[in-house]
Design a protein around this motif. Structure first.
Motif, PDB file in Angstrom:
ATOM      1  N   GLY A   1     128.393  13.629   0.581  1.00 60.04           N
ATOM      2  CA  GLY A   1     129.505  12.976   1.437  1.00 60.04           C
ATOM      3  C   GLY A   1     130.295  12.059   0.794  1.00 60.04           C
ATOM      4  O   GLY A   1     130.859  10.826   1.377  1.00 60.04           O
ATOM      5  N   VAL A   2     130.616  11.957  -0.576  1.00 56.07           N
ATOM      6  CA  VAL A   2     131.483  10.995  -1.183  1.00 56.07           C
ATOM      7  C   VAL A   2     132.718  11.656  -1.814  1.00 56.07           C
ATOM      8  O   VAL A   2     132.662  12.910  -1.599  1.00 56.07           O
ATOM      9  CB  VAL A   2     130.701  10.095  -2.057  1.00 56.07           C
ATOM     10  CG1 VAL A   2     129.477   9.460  -1.608  1.00 56.07           C
ATOM     11  CG2 VAL A   2     130.301  11.116  -3.306  1.00 56.07           C
ATOM     12  N   SER A   3     133.595  10.871  -2.174  1.00 56.46           N
ATOM     13  CA  SER A   3     134.795  11.227  -2.763  1.00 56.46           C
ATOM     14  C   SER A   3     134.812  11.726  -4.199  1.00 56.46           C
ATOM     15  O   SER A   3     133.642  11.366  -4.970  1.00 56.46           O
ATOM     16  CB  SER A   3     135.870  10.252  -2.616  1.00 56.46           C
ATOM     17  OG  SER A   3     135.688   8.968  -3.508  1.00 56.46           O
ATOM     18  N   ILE A   4     135.624  12.550  -4.688  1.00 53.03           N
ATOM     19  CA  ILE A   4     135.513  12.869  -6.119  1.00 53.03           C
ATOM     20  C   ILE A   4     135.567  11.575  -6.971  1.00 53.03           C
ATOM     21  O   ILE A   4     134.543  11.490  -7.997  1.00 53.03           O
ATOM     22  CB  ILE A   4     136.593  13.806  -6.599  1.00 53.03           C
ATOM     23  CG1 ILE A   4     136.612  15.144  -5.908  1.00 53.03           C
ATOM     24  CG2 ILE A   4     136.606  13.975  -8.044  1.00 53.03           C
ATOM     25  CD1 ILE A   4     135.229  15.884  -6.492  1.00 53.03           C
ATOM     26  N   PRO A   5     136.346  10.600  -6.890  1.00 54.96           N
ATOM     27  CA  PRO A   5     136.292   9.254  -7.917  1.00 54.96           C
ATOM     28  C   PRO A   5     135.009   8.726  -7.544  1.00 54.96           C
ATOM     29  O   PRO A   5     134.469   8.101  -8.648  1.00 54.96           O
ATOM     30  CB  PRO A   5     137.517   8.479  -7.101  1.00 54.96           C
ATOM     31  CG  PRO A   5     138.571   9.708  -6.536  1.00 54.96           C
ATOM     32  CD  PRO A   5     137.511  10.600  -5.761  1.00 54.96           C
ATOM     33  N   ALA A   6     134.377   8.521  -6.544  1.00 55.46           N
ATOM     34  CA  ALA A   6     133.249   7.992  -6.183  1.00 55.46           C
ATOM     35  C   ALA A   6     132.154   8.783  -7.015  1.00 55.46           C
ATOM     36  O   ALA A   6     131.243   8.040  -7.787  1.00 55.46           O
ATOM     37  CB  ALA A   6     132.791   7.876  -4.793  1.00 55.46           C
ATOM     38  N   ALA A   7     132.157  10.147  -7.039  1.00 55.95           N
ATOM     39  CA  ALA A   7     131.231  10.980  -7.851  1.00 55.95           C
ATOM     40  C   ALA A   7     131.360  10.585  -9.175  1.00 55.95           C
ATOM     41  O   ALA A   7     130.340  10.680 -10.084  1.00 55.95           O
ATOM     42  CB  ALA A   7     131.306  12.294  -7.471  1.00 55.95           C
ATOM     43  N   GLY A   8     132.590  10.657  -9.626  1.00 52.68           N
ATOM     44  CA  GLY A   8     132.925  10.067 -10.844  1.00 52.68           C
ATOM     45  C   GLY A   8     132.263   8.778 -11.696  1.00 52.68           C
ATOM     46  O   GLY A   8     132.001   8.738 -12.853  1.00 52.68           O
ATOM     47  N   LEU A   9     131.855   7.938 -10.549  1.00 53.98           N
ATOM     48  CA  LEU A   9     131.465   6.769 -11.092  1.00 53.98           C
ATOM     49  C   LEU A   9     129.960   7.124 -11.565  1.00 53.98           C
ATOM     50  O   LEU A   9     129.218   6.201 -12.249  1.00 53.98           O
ATOM     51  CB  LEU A   9     131.262   5.751  -9.900  1.00 53.98           C
ATOM     52  CG  LEU A   9     132.520   5.214  -9.308  1.00 53.98           C
ATOM     53  CD1 LEU A   9     132.328   4.228  -8.290  1.00 53.98           C
ATOM     54  CD2 LEU A   9     133.264   4.440 -10.604  1.00 53.98           C
TER      55      LEU A   9
END
Length: 393
Positions: free
Chosen positions: A36-44
């Motif tokens: 349940g997170v955004s793609i940029p957050a997953a990119g972190l």
């Protein structure tokens, strides 16, 4: 080179590390959706791993100098295994982020120590081949391991990929225990001398160029799966195929970079950085078209890893009298570039500029690296001219 079980064990470790580093890039949409997170957050998650390598590489190198080499390598593989087990059972985003940091701590020291051990396992005239054999595990990971992890993540869930990678860690520990001979720790070096070398301007400049070069690669590669899915409108089979094509390009680029860097490090860097910028600009324009994308992904892989041998040679030359820590930190610098690139790409996406702008950001970063090389080359030419002029007076 003849079949060498200890080298195969080291290559297995490099393969596992390569998969665990790069696999999340192909799993970003799945992880983001599940947690349940955004793609940029997953990119972190990619950035966190890279920053962990940056910290862990010098820390492990400086604190484990007296540990016998086989014991140390097995211990590093155990850290790798533990981190991936924690990733597999992570019950939320923050636990997964912490697990990625734990996993990363082994990375720099394993490659640094493993390279020295690999070279010691063969006659002197085969040292370079032995080190290359170990690092081949990393390039094979991009061709085979990462696409398999992406496929498994889509069909079995992203946790299955981390369970499988943890299994690779167990295989690596077992192989290292039963194939590597017992190796005592080397005579203690002067830590202060190693640290002083890092403060030299040529060494810092070389490390900075490594950061820039890897940033150019990871600004785009971190988001390759969503780019292909949303811009190229590619099915999973095409995405997986492109990851394989990219891995083949990396392997070809690694070979070409080493071959031409033996002739001229600067010329190799100039041609490669200019080519990388041109490819990423073309990629931004041609994203919607399957056939051009397939060609550009291969060329992008070639240009990306053709940078690695000359960048490594540049750092080792600048720190020739104390190269061990510098070599380890250079791996950290590569991963710092990974983190910066992933964050830059994420910022472009979060800013609503679109995926083509991500590719253009990567091209701009590569262009900055090109300017750095040209500037350093000009400075070296001036210094050489002054020395010649002084010698003729």
């Amino acid at each position: 080179m003849k079949l060498n079980p200890p080298l195969l064990a080291l290559a297995a470790g490099a393969f596992g590390i390569g998969v665990t580093e790069f696999a999340p890039m192909g799993l970003l949409p799945v992880i983001a959706s599940d947690l349940g997170v955004s793609i940029p957050a997953a990119g972190l998650l990619v950035s966190a791993y890279a920053l962990g390598v940056l910290i862990g590489a010098p820390l492990m190198t400086l604190t484990t100098g007296r540990v016998p080499r086989r014991t140390l390598l097995i211990g590093l593989a155990a850290i790798f295994t533990l981190g991936n087990l924690l990733s597999a059972i992570a019950d939320g985003y923050w636990m997964l982020l912490g697990a990625r940091i734990i996993t990363s701590l082994n990375h720099g020291a394993f490659f640094g120590v493993g390279s020295i051990v690999a070279a010691s396992l063969v006659p002197p005239e085969r040292k370079a081949g032995a080190v290359a054999a170990m690092f081949m595990g990393l390039t094979v990971a991009t061709i085979v391991g990462v696409p398999l992890a992406t496929w498994a993540g889509e069909h079995l869930g992203w946790r299955a990929s981390f369970w499988a990678i943890a299994g690779l860690g167990v295989v690596t520990m077992t192989a290292l225990r039963f194939t590597l001979p017992a190796m005592p720790a080397p005579a203690s070096g002067n830590v202060a001398d190693e640290l002083r070398v890092l403060a030299r301007k040529p060494v810092l400049a070389a490390l900075g160029l490594t950061v820039i070069g890897s940033s150019a690669m990871f600004t785009v590669f971190t988001y390759i799966t969503p780019i292909l899915q949303t811009q190229t409108h590619a099915p999973l089979a095409f995405v997986t195929a492109m990851l394989v094509v990219y891995g083949v390009g990396l392997t070809v680029g690694n070979w070409l970079g080493g071959k031409f860097a033996d002739r001229s490090v600067d010329r190799t860097l100039i041609v490669t950085l200019a080519s990388l910028s041109a490819v990423l600009i073309a990629f931004a324009v041609l994203m919607p078209f399957h056939a051009p994308v397939a060609v550009l992904v291969f060329l992008w892989g070639v240009a990306s890893f053709a940078l690695v041998p000359p960048l490594q040679v540049r750092v080792m030359a600048a720190a020739h009298d104390a190269p061990n820590l510098a070599s380890s930190v250079n791996i950290g610098a590569f991963n710092l570039g990974n983190a910066i690139g992933a964050a830059l790409g994420g910022a472009v996406i979060a800013g609503g500029l679109g995926y083509p702008a991500v590719s253009l950001a990567g091209a701009a970063t590569s262009a900055i690296g090109l300017v750095m090389v040209l500037w350093a080359r000009r400075g070296n030419s001036r210094m050489e001219g002054k020395r010649l002029a002084t010698g003729t007076c």
